[in-house]
Design a protein around this motif. Structure first.
Motif, mmCIF file in Angstrom:
data_model
loop_
_atom_site.group_PDB
_atom_site.id
_atom_site.type_symbol
_atom_site.label_atom_id
_atom_site.label_comp_id
_atom_site.label_asym_id
_atom_site.label_seq_id
_atom_site.Cartn_x
_atom_site.Cartn_y
_atom_site.Cartn_z
ATOM 1 N N LEU A 1 -3.175 -4.701 5.670
ATOM 2 C CA LEU A 1 -2.637 -4.097 4.455
ATOM 3 C C LEU A 1 -2.109 -5.149 3.475
ATOM 4 O O LEU A 1 -1.400 -6.085 3.872
ATOM 5 C CB LEU A 1 -1.504 -3.130 4.817
ATOM 6 C CG LEU A 1 -1.904 -1.940 5.716
ATOM 7 C CD1 LEU A 1 -0.652 -1.223 6.242
ATOM 8 C CD2 LEU A 1 -2.796 -0.965 4.959
ATOM 9 N N HIS A 2 -2.450 -4.969 2.207
ATOM 10 C CA HIS A 2 -1.879 -5.703 1.077
ATOM 11 C C HIS A 2 -1.748 -7.206 1.337
ATOM 12 O O HIS A 2 -2.748 -7.873 1.555
ATOM 13 C CB HIS A 2 -0.526 -5.051 0.710
ATOM 14 C CG HIS A 2 0.079 -5.585 -0.545
ATOM 15 N ND1 HIS A 2 -0.533 -5.494 -1.765
ATOM 16 C CD2 HIS A 2 1.256 -6.241 -0.770
ATOM 17 C CE1 HIS A 2 0.229 -6.058 -2.680
ATOM 18 N NE2 HIS A 2 1.326 -6.532 -2.105
ATOM 19 N N SER A 3 -0.495 -7.721 1.360
ATOM 20 C CA SER A 3 -0.276 -9.166 1.492
ATOM 21 C C SER A 3 -0.681 -9.705 2.868
ATOM 22 O O SER A 3 -0.644 -10.925 3.084
ATOM 23 C CB SER A 3 1.182 -9.503 1.189
ATOM 24 O OG SER A 3 2.047 -8.537 1.763
ATOM 25 N N THR B 1 1.716 -1.208 -10.105
ATOM 26 C CA THR B 1 1.396 -2.011 -8.922
ATOM 27 C C THR B 1 1.489 -3.495 -9.237
ATOM 28 O O THR B 1 1.530 -3.903 -10.396
ATOM 29 C CB THR B 1 -0.049 -1.757 -8.407
ATOM 30 O OG1 THR B 1 -0.961 -2.052 -9.458
ATOM 31 C CG2 THR B 1 -0.241 -0.350 -7.924
ATOM 32 N N GLU B 2 1.506 -4.264 -8.155
ATOM 33 C CA GLU B 2 1.281 -5.694 -8.279
ATOM 34 C C GLU B 2 -0.232 -5.872 -8.419
ATOM 35 O O GLU B 2 -0.991 -5.183 -7.748
ATOM 36 C CB GLU B 2 1.779 -6.389 -7.012
ATOM 37 C CG GLU B 2 1.494 -7.871 -6.985
ATOM 38 C CD GLU B 2 1.835 -8.514 -5.636
ATOM 39 O OE1 GLU B 2 2.011 -9.728 -5.605
ATOM 40 O OE2 GLU B 2 1.928 -7.791 -4.623
ATOM 41 N N MET B 3 -0.676 -6.779 -9.264
ATOM 42 C CA MET B 3 -2.108 -7.020 -9.452
ATOM 43 C C MET B 3 -2.598 -8.056 -8.437
ATOM 44 O O MET B 3 -1.923 -9.060 -8.206
ATOM 45 C CB MET B 3 -2.339 -7.529 -10.878
ATOM 46 C CG MET B 3 -3.795 -7.726 -11.275
ATOM 47 S SD MET B 3 -4.574 -9.243 -10.656
ATOM 48 C CE MET B 3 -3.708 -10.517 -11.557
ATOM 49 N N TYR B 4 -3.747 -7.746 -7.838
ATOM 50 C CA TYR B 4 -4.526 -8.743 -7.095
ATOM 51 C C TYR B 4 -5.876 -8.818 -7.796
ATOM 52 O O TYR B 4 -6.495 -7.778 -8.020
ATOM 53 C CB TYR B 4 -4.779 -8.285 -5.647
ATOM 54 C CG TYR B 4 -3.672 -8.520 -4.642
ATOM 55 C CD1 TYR B 4 -2.421 -9.018 -5.003
ATOM 56 C CD2 TYR B 4 -3.899 -8.227 -3.297
ATOM 57 C CE1 TYR B 4 -1.433 -9.224 -4.047
ATOM 58 C CE2 TYR B 4 -2.907 -8.423 -2.334
ATOM 59 C CZ TYR B 4 -1.683 -8.920 -2.714
ATOM 60 O OH TYR B 4 -0.710 -9.114 -1.761
ATOM 61 N N GLY B 5 -6.325 -10.035 -8.114
ATOM 62 C CA GLY B 5 -7.588 -10.147 -8.848
ATOM 63 C C GLY B 5 -8.596 -11.065 -8.187
ATOM 64 O O GLY B 5 -8.251 -11.956 -7.415
ATOM 65 N N PRO C 1 -3.524 -1.661 -1.378
ATOM 66 C CA PRO C 1 -2.239 -1.129 -1.843
ATOM 67 C C PRO C 1 -1.065 -1.419 -0.912
ATOM 68 O O PRO C 1 -1.224 -1.520 0.305
ATOM 69 C CB PRO C 1 -2.494 0.381 -1.941
ATOM 70 C CG PRO C 1 -3.955 0.501 -2.152
ATOM 71 C CD PRO C 1 -4.561 -0.611 -1.345
ATOM 72 N N GLY C 2 0.128 -1.517 -1.517
ATOM 73 C CA GLY C 2 1.340 -1.725 -0.739
ATOM 74 C C GLY C 2 2.051 -2.973 -1.188
ATOM 75 O O GLY C 2 1.475 -4.052 -1.130
ATOM 76 N N HIS C 3 3.256 -2.813 -1.670
ATOM 77 C CA HIS C 3 4.068 -3.969 -2.058
ATOM 78 C C HIS C 3 5.507 -3.592 -1.748
ATOM 79 O O HIS C 3 5.916 -2.464 -1.995
ATOM 80 C CB HIS C 3 3.861 -4.283 -3.542
ATOM 81 C CG HIS C 3 4.654 -5.452 -4.011
ATOM 82 N ND1 HIS C 3 4.374 -6.731 -3.603
ATOM 83 C CD2 HIS C 3 5.738 -5.531 -4.823
ATOM 84 C CE1 HIS C 3 5.254 -7.553 -4.159
ATOM 85 N NE2 HIS C 3 6.088 -6.860 -4.896
ATOM 86 N N GLU C 4 6.266 -4.567 -1.228
ATOM 87 C CA GLU C 4 7.573 -4.233 -0.654
ATOM 88 C C GLU C 4 8.554 -3.585 -1.624
ATOM 89 O O GLU C 4 9.404 -2.813 -1.213
ATOM 90 C CB GLU C 4 8.190 -5.485 0.000
ATOM 91 C CG GLU C 4 8.513 -6.657 -0.926
ATOM 92 C CD GLU C 4 7.303 -7.554 -1.210
ATOM 93 O OE1 GLU C 4 6.186 -7.216 -0.787
ATOM 94 O OE2 GLU C 4 7.496 -8.583 -1.890
ATOM 95 N N THR C 5 8.435 -3.875 -2.932
ATOM 96 C CA THR C 5 9.410 -3.307 -3.874
ATOM 97 C C THR C 5 8.885 -2.062 -4.588
ATOM 98 O O THR C 5 9.544 -1.544 -5.480
ATOM 99 C CB THR C 5 9.812 -4.360 -4.942
ATOM 100 O OG1 THR C 5 8.619 -4.796 -5.606
ATOM 101 C CG2 THR C 5 10.519 -5.546 -4.310
#
Ligand code: ZN
Length: 245
Positions: free
Chosen positions: A101-103, A153-157, A198-202
């Motif tokens: 997941l995510h990070s 969301t936080e962007m990942y590109g 998807p998924g970000h701690e904040t």
């Protein structure tokens, strides 16, 4: 009735302890929030595990008793012991499913399974993301519409430095202009792997029903099947073979 899928939800769990905003959003850890949803779906036997437990909560017994593991980590990837990573890796090759997941894209286990840097672009300004379903027949998108929209969301590109997925299920669009391969399926050995962005701690991403539904679907998809255990090495022929002297 089908046998329950034994799921181990693994969480780094550091942000939840160190940062008040994260503690408030996920008081019992992100894995607990995901577990609460998944439990309601039925058919899963759930266990929670965390980095700061002995052996990161991943003893040999836990690993042997796990059909599918989910992995969320971010600030402490380096604290995960290589010896545990090797054991998780081995279990994937034997057939255990893994949902990253995510990070978790930068976790030791994901990098080891991919063999690439798994690096990407990122930006944290709370922009809109649309995850487009590009494989509508895939079991991971059962019950999902044409896209999932996440308002902040936080962007990942791209470039996301991963090997080409066996199946690409989602592609994300971001308001700021980037795109990203946000749902990627792989096979390694007998195991199935799904990376889901998807998924970000904040951010309350793991309270979004669509995101949770994809995670539950992915766990079902990644559960080990009953396929053959391959054998290797020098073999006698199965038929009589006329050899030329
Ligand atoms: Zn993040």
């Amino acid at each position: 009735m089908a046998k329950a899928i034994r799921v181990t939800l693994w969480n780094e769990g550091r942000h939840e302890k160190l940062h008040d905003a994260v503690k408030k959003l996920y008081p019992d850890g992100m894995h607990k929030t995901i577990a609460t949803y998944i439990e309601k779906q039925g058919g899963f036997k759930i266990r929670l595990a965390e980095l700061d437990q002995p052996q990161h909560g991943l003893t040999d017994k836990v690993l042997a008793d796990t059909d599918v593991m989910t992995w969320w980590g971010h600030m402490a990837h380096g604290d995960v012991k290589d010896e545990i990573v090797d054991k998780v890796h081995q279990r994937v090759l034997e057939g255990m499913g893994l949902i990253v997941l995510h990070s978790g894209h930068f976790s030791k286990i994901f990098k080891k399974l991919m063999g690439t840097s798994c690096d990407l672009k990122w930006r944290e300004i709370g922009e809109k993301e649309r995850l487009w379903v590009i494989e509508p027949g895939h079991p991971i998108v059962d019950g999902i519409g044409e896209y999932i929209e996440l308002p902040h969301t936080e962007m990942y590109g791209e470039r996301f430095d991963i090997p080409a997925p066996d199946t690409l299920v989602f592609v994300s669009w971001f308001q700021g202009g980037e795109v990203f391969r946000s749902g990627c399926c792989y096979h390694r050995g007998r195991g199935k792997i799904f990376y889901f962005r998807p998924g970000h701690e904040t951010l309350p991403i793991y309270y979004n029903e669509q995101v949770l539904r994809v995670i539950a679907n992915a766990i079902r998809w990644a559960a080990p099947g009953d396929g053959p255990v391959p054998s290797f090495g020098n073999k006698k022929p199965l038929e009589k073979v006329e050899t030329k002297e």
